[in-house]
Design a protein around this motif. Structure first.
Motif, PDB file in Angstrom:
ATOM      1  N   LYS A  93      -1.195  67.980  15.201  1.00  8.18           N
ATOM      2  CA  LYS A  93      -2.552  68.318  15.615  1.00  8.18           C
ATOM      3  C   LYS A  93      -3.223  69.180  14.550  1.00  8.18           C
ATOM      4  CE  LYS A  93      -4.017  67.578  19.250  1.00  8.18           C
ATOM      5  NZ  LYS A  93      -4.830  66.452  19.767  1.00  8.18           N
ATOM      6  N   PRO A  94      -4.542  69.069  14.412  1.00 10.04           N
ATOM      7  CA  PRO A  94      -5.245  69.915  13.437  1.00 10.04           C
ATOM      8  C   PRO A  94      -5.150  71.389  13.813  1.00 10.04           C
ATOM      9  CG  PRO A  94      -6.805  68.745  14.854  1.00 10.04           C
ATOM     10  CD  PRO A  94      -5.459  68.164  15.141  1.00 10.04           C
ATOM     11  N   GLY A  95      -5.225  72.222  12.810  1.00 11.57           N
ATOM     12  CA  GLY A  95      -5.106  73.652  13.051  1.00 11.57           C
ATOM     13  C   GLY A  95      -3.691  74.136  12.793  1.00 11.57           C
ATOM     14  N   LYS A  96      -3.470  75.377  13.100  1.00 14.84           N
ATOM     15  CA  LYS A  96      -2.156  75.987  12.875  1.00 14.84           C
ATOM     16  C   LYS A  96      -1.518  76.328  14.215  1.00 14.84           C
ATOM     17  CE  LYS A  96      -3.505  77.926   8.391  1.00 14.84           C
ATOM     18  NZ  LYS A  96      -3.600  79.159   7.561  1.00 14.84           N
TER      19      LYS A  96
END
Length: 204
Positions: A141-144
């Protein structure tokens, strides 16, 4: 202790010579606590998870293990396993073509006697896999999200009987079974709301 007789002598019991005295008794094996590879060794079933019948306890095909009804469950025992062995079809049941010594012991089903060891099956097995799977899922998924998960773990306050993981799940290989059990207490709350996906177009 010195024993000049075989461990097993049919229905007549076993004579042990202990301190120059003969002791007559009937040895019985009730439970063998072991992990999965050890259970496969006792039952002489294939040790590969890719086997068509990977369970040492039952005769259920690999693809059916996730969705099985109790009335469909066929348990292994020395009778049906000896049939596969004698017919030369051991491989079709995920069974090593070796005469199993435990088949000759009365009142013992070696396949039901081998029970899961919680530490290996759950703490160091299933739960460890769940954390690794969740971590890999979050990376997609995008992000951290993995960093967010570790931050949530680090923020868990100290409590009696609960270990604090200040570095999150960055060192899974170093965790002990006891530490995995501590992590079980918090992971549901840690990942809650962390991952979301639109499932409205998926039919049940």
């Amino acid at each position: 202790m010195q024993n000049n007789y075989p461990l097993f002598q049919g229905d007549g019991g076993v004579d042990f010579n202990i301190d120059d005295k003969d002791v007559w008794f009937f040895p019985r094996i009730s439970t063998i606590i072991c992990d999965w590879p050890e259970a496969c060794t006792f039952s002489l079933t294939y040790k590969s998870a890719n086997s068509n019948y990977p369970c040492h306890f039952c005769l259920v095909q690999k693809e059916d293990l996730i969705d099985i009804r109790k009335d469909q469950l066929i348990l292994r025992d020395h009778v049906n396993m000896k049939e596969y062995f004698n017919n030369g079809t051991s491989n079709s049941a995920g069974l090593e073509h070796v005469d199993n010594y435990f088949w000759n012991i009365p009142n013992l089903n070696i396949y039901t006697a081998t029970v899961p060891d919680r530490m290996h099956h759950l703490d160091l097995g299933l739960f460890k896999y769940q954390i690794e799977f969740t971590t890999e899922l979050l990376k997609l998924k995008p992000g951290k999200l993995v960093d967010d998960m570790n931050k949530r773990i680090a923020k868990i306050p100290k409590h009696s009987g609960l270990k604090v993981f200040k570095k999150g799940v960055q060192s899974l290989s170093r965790l002990t079974a006891s530490e995995y059990r501590d992590m079980m207490k918090i992971m549901v709350f840690v990942v809650d709301g962390l991952y979301s996906e639109d499932l409205s177009n998926i039919r049940n």
